[in-house]
Motif scaffolding. Structure first.
Motif, PDB file in Angstrom:
ATOM      1  N   ALA A  95       0.839  -1.205   0.000  1.00  0.00           N
ATOM      2  CA  ALA A  95       0.000   0.000   0.000  1.00  0.00           C
ATOM      3  C   ALA A  95       0.869   1.247   0.000  1.00  0.00           C
ATOM      4  O   ALA A  95       0.594   2.219  -0.726  1.00  0.00           O
ATOM      5  CB  ALA A  95      -0.923  -0.009   1.222  1.00  0.00           C
ATOM      6  N   ARG A  97       3.804   1.574  -1.244  1.00  0.00           N
ATOM      7  CA  ARG A  97       4.425   1.748  -2.558  1.00  0.00           C
ATOM      8  C   ARG A  97       3.490   2.483  -3.514  1.00  0.00           C
ATOM      9  O   ARG A  97       3.934   3.277  -4.346  1.00  0.00           O
ATOM     10  CB  ARG A  97       4.801   0.381  -3.137  1.00  0.00           C
ATOM     11  N   ARG A  98       2.188   2.234  -3.401  1.00  0.00           N
ATOM     12  CA  ARG A  98       1.214   2.926  -4.266  1.00  0.00           C
ATOM     13  C   ARG A  98       1.096   4.400  -3.901  1.00  0.00           C
ATOM     14  O   ARG A  98       0.993   5.258  -4.777  1.00  0.00           O
ATOM     15  CB  ARG A  98      -0.155   2.257  -4.147  1.00  0.00           C
ATOM     16  N   LYS A 101       5.047   6.062  -4.158  1.00  0.00           N
ATOM     17  CA  LYS A 101       5.724   5.941  -5.464  1.00  0.00           C
ATOM     18  C   LYS A 101       7.241   5.833  -5.297  1.00  0.00           C
ATOM     19  O   LYS A 101       8.007   6.316  -6.122  1.00  0.00           O
ATOM     20  CB  LYS A 101       5.397   7.158  -6.353  1.00  0.00           C
ATOM     21  N   TYR A 142      -4.099  -1.689   0.763  1.00  0.00           N
ATOM     22  CA  TYR A 142      -3.434  -2.026  -0.500  1.00  0.00           C
ATOM     23  C   TYR A 142      -4.437  -2.040  -1.650  1.00  0.00           C
ATOM     24  O   TYR A 142      -4.202  -1.434  -2.711  1.00  0.00           O
ATOM     25  CB  TYR A 142      -2.727  -3.368  -0.380  1.00  0.00           C
ATOM     26  N   PHE A 145      -5.676   1.698  -2.248  1.00  0.00           N
ATOM     27  CA  PHE A 145      -4.666   2.546  -2.884  1.00  0.00           C
ATOM     28  C   PHE A 145      -4.371   2.085  -4.305  1.00  0.00           C
ATOM     29  O   PHE A 145      -4.141   2.896  -5.200  1.00  0.00           O
ATOM     30  CB  PHE A 145      -3.381   2.545  -2.059  1.00  0.00           C
ATOM     31  N   ARG A 146      -4.381   0.771  -4.509  1.00  0.00           N
ATOM     32  CA  ARG A 146      -4.146   0.251  -5.860  1.00  0.00           C
ATOM     33  C   ARG A 146      -5.276   0.644  -6.796  1.00  0.00           C
ATOM     34  O   ARG A 146      -5.045   0.979  -7.967  1.00  0.00           O
ATOM     35  CB  ARG A 146      -4.003  -1.275  -5.799  1.00  0.00           C
ATOM     36  N   ASP A 149      -4.750   4.251  -7.655  1.00  0.00           N
ATOM     37  CA  ASP A 149      -3.561   4.482  -8.469  1.00  0.00           C
ATOM     38  C   ASP A 149      -3.701   3.926  -9.881  1.00  0.00           C
ATOM     39  O   ASP A 149      -3.397   4.614 -10.865  1.00  0.00           O
ATOM     40  CB  ASP A 149      -2.350   3.845  -7.777  1.00  0.00           C
ATOM     41  N   ARG A 150      -4.131   2.702 -10.001  1.00  0.00           N
ATOM     42  CA  ARG A 150      -4.224   2.065 -11.319  1.00  0.00           C
ATOM     43  C   ARG A 150      -5.366   1.061 -11.294  1.00  0.00           C
ATOM     44  O   ARG A 150      -5.161  -0.140 -11.114  1.00  0.00           O
ATOM     45  CB  ARG A 150      -2.900   1.374 -11.664  1.00  0.00           C
ATOM     46  N   SER A 155      -7.828  -4.995  -8.983  1.00  0.00           N
ATOM     47  CA  SER A 155      -7.869  -4.060  -7.860  1.00  0.00           C
ATOM     48  C   SER A 155      -9.229  -4.094  -7.171  1.00  0.00           C
ATOM     49  O   SER A 155      -9.318  -4.127  -5.937  1.00  0.00           O
ATOM     50  CB  SER A 155      -7.569  -2.643  -8.344  1.00  0.00           C
ATOM     51  N   TRP A 284      -2.718  12.625  -2.059  1.00  0.00           N
ATOM     52  CA  TRP A 284      -2.661  11.399  -1.266  1.00  0.00           C
ATOM     53  C   TRP A 284      -2.745  11.701   0.233  1.00  0.00           C
ATOM     54  O   TRP A 284      -3.499  11.034   0.955  1.00  0.00           O
ATOM     55  CB  TRP A 284      -1.378  10.617  -1.580  1.00  0.00           C
TER      56      TRP A 284
END
Length: 499
Positions: A95, A97-98, A101, A142, A145-146, A149-150, A155, A284
């Motif tokens: 999480a 990492r999302r 970055k 996770y 946030f994923r 993000d994408r 997801s 964020w």
């Protein structure tokens, strides 16, 4: 640069693996008398049910699956818990990492969970359903946030999986997806994630997971909520502003207790950079702020509407779990050079892990020095051995899940029940295929009072016309205890059919 960041993530992962392996080894090395939640899991692992009582069943289902494969042992209780805790850290890092970055910062965020005492120490000490909640909350962060993000179908499915698991881990998790939805509403792009038709797949996954327990809960709502209401009860405090004030004070104290250590550690290692970062932000950090505030507002409403004067810091786990990621994101948003602060923070994290291990060990082996005993100090193995020296029971009837779970560990091939669970009345006595051992908690030292069978046992036997063949009590010293500090159990032997 990417290779270096990847190496840091692998190093952080290996450190966590070593940490949880050491936790397992430590627990196996300590006496095998069970903590309160361990005993509950030991007892309930005999049954696969849609609901077990005041706590949702996810952890019970995990424990039942493990014991069904491995059989009952201390390892079967300890290893799954540490795996779930490891996965909590892992998904938390994913999480991070999302949101950040940055692979290296994500590794630090993953390890920084150890700064939260409710995650690092309290969860290891005993808590099981809270462990499931931590796992579900990290998985949800996770997936959430994923998705921001994408977004892809994976997801959304992950988000649904986490939501379903969370709802059957702890009931307070229900605030988390609601707060997440509120948090993204001000952002036009992220708001579209909530209107995406793929969200229906997430909802479907969550419903499939929750449905068996939801059906049970519909018919057992009062039973399921009883423990929580007792813990939140205001006692004899009259309704009004005084009670509301006490509840709000308890709420503030719980927030401080939860956040004090991570705030102190980040402030000490990043120094003025941490202070300057408090005024920085990006989409964020704004989202995380709204998510935390919405969750905490929900707790305030619960306090106001229920009149609760009790708010425990571990109840805040899913709502403030994001703090380490949030702190790093704030400093990152401020454009601060984090290299010096990270150099100071990195050695602190393994030191905290070592402190947790030492504290967990000392609370047991050092109990005699202060005269305060934890449940692993209770001499359950010796007491069980003495009670069954003449014969082995075909059935154990225990006074509560703590005694029952410990008996189950000592006699893994013998069924254990407590009054009215799993069957009401005296059915267990009548259906036993051999001698029945009835066990209840005694005083610190064995006395004549301990050899008196509790009313709920004796009345059931009397109603059935059954006479116990032997009633007694046993007292043994605590493990690592002072001389004269004992723990006692009362017991009785009953022969089926004896009149």
């Amino acid at each position: 640069m990417l290779e270096r960041a990847t190496r840091k993530i692998k190093t952080a992962g290996l450190l966590l693996v070593a940490y949880f392996v050491l936790n397992i080894v430590l627990r196996l090395a300590l006496p095998h008398s069970l903590e309160l939640d361990e005993a509950e899991q030991s007892f309930f692992s005999q049954y696969l049910l849609a609901g077990y009582g005041p706590q949702p069943p996810f952890y019970n289902w995990v424990q039942y699956a493990v014991v069904s494969v491995t059989g009952m042992s201390i390892g079967a209780l300890v290893v799954p818990k540490n795996i779930l805790l490891f996965l909590s850290y892992l998904f938390y890092g994913l999480a991070g990492r999302r949101a950040l970055k940055d692979e290296a910062l994500a590794a630090i965020a993953m390890l920084a969970l150890v700064t939260l005492p409710q995650v690092s120490y309290m969860a290891q000490q005993d808590l099981t359903h809270t462990t499931a909640l931590l796992f579900a909350s990290s998985l949800f962060l996770y997936g959430f946030f994923r998705t921001l993000d994408r977004p892809d179908i994976g997801s959304y499915l992950l988000l649904g999986l986490a939501t379903g698991i969370g709802l059957i881990s702890k009931y307070n998790f229900a605030l988390m997806p609601a707060a997440a939805l509120i948090a993204i509403l001000p952002d036009a792009e992220w708001r579209r994630r909530a209107l995406d038709r793929r969200l229906l797949a997430a909802i479907a996954v969550a419903l499939v997971i929750v449905l068996p327990h939801a059906i049970w809960l519909r018919d057992n709502l009062a039973f399921a909520s009883s423990d929580t209401l007792v813990k939140m009860a205001a006692g004899n405090e009259p309704a009004g502003m005084v009670r509301i004030g006490k509840g709000l004070i308890a709420f503030v104290v719980a927030i401080i207790a939860f956040a004090a250590l991570p705030v102190a550690i980040f402030a000490a290692t990043f120094r003025m950079d941490f202070v300057r970062a408090l005024s920085a932000g990006n989409r964020w950090t704004g989202m995380m702020e709204r998510m935390m505030l919405a969750s905490l507002a929900g707790i305030v409403l619960i306090v106001l509407f229920t009149g609760s004067t009790t708010v425990r810091e571990r109840w805040l786990d899913p709502f403030l779990l994001v703090l380490p990621i949030y702190f790093l994101a704030k400093m990152q948003a401020g454009g601060i050079d984090l290299s010096a602060g990270l150099r100071r923070l990195r050695p602190v994290l393994p030191i905290l892990m070592a402190c947790v291990l030492v504290a967990l060990g000392l609370r047991v082996v050092g109990a005699g020095l202060i005269g305060v005993y934890s449940r692993p100090n209770v001499p359950m193995a010796g007491l069980s051995r003495e009670m069954t020296r003449q014969e082995k029971p075909a059935l154990v009837i225990a006074s509560d899940t703590y005694v029952g779970g410990n008996m189950r560990l000592q006699f893994p091939d013998v069924p254990v029940v407590i009054p009215d669970f799993p069957a009401p009345g005296i059915a267990a006595y009548a259906e036993a295929k051999g001698p029945v051992l009835v066990v209840w908690r005694g005083k610190k030292t064995a006395t004549a009072a301990d050899a008196v069978m509790p009313e709920r046992f004796s009345s059931a036997l009397t109603a059935a016309g059954i006479t116990p063949q032997e009633i007694g009590s046993l007292s043994l010293p605590y493990y690592f205890g002072r001389q004269g500090n004992n723990f006692a159990l009362g017991y009785a032997w009953v022969q089926p059919g004896a009149r």
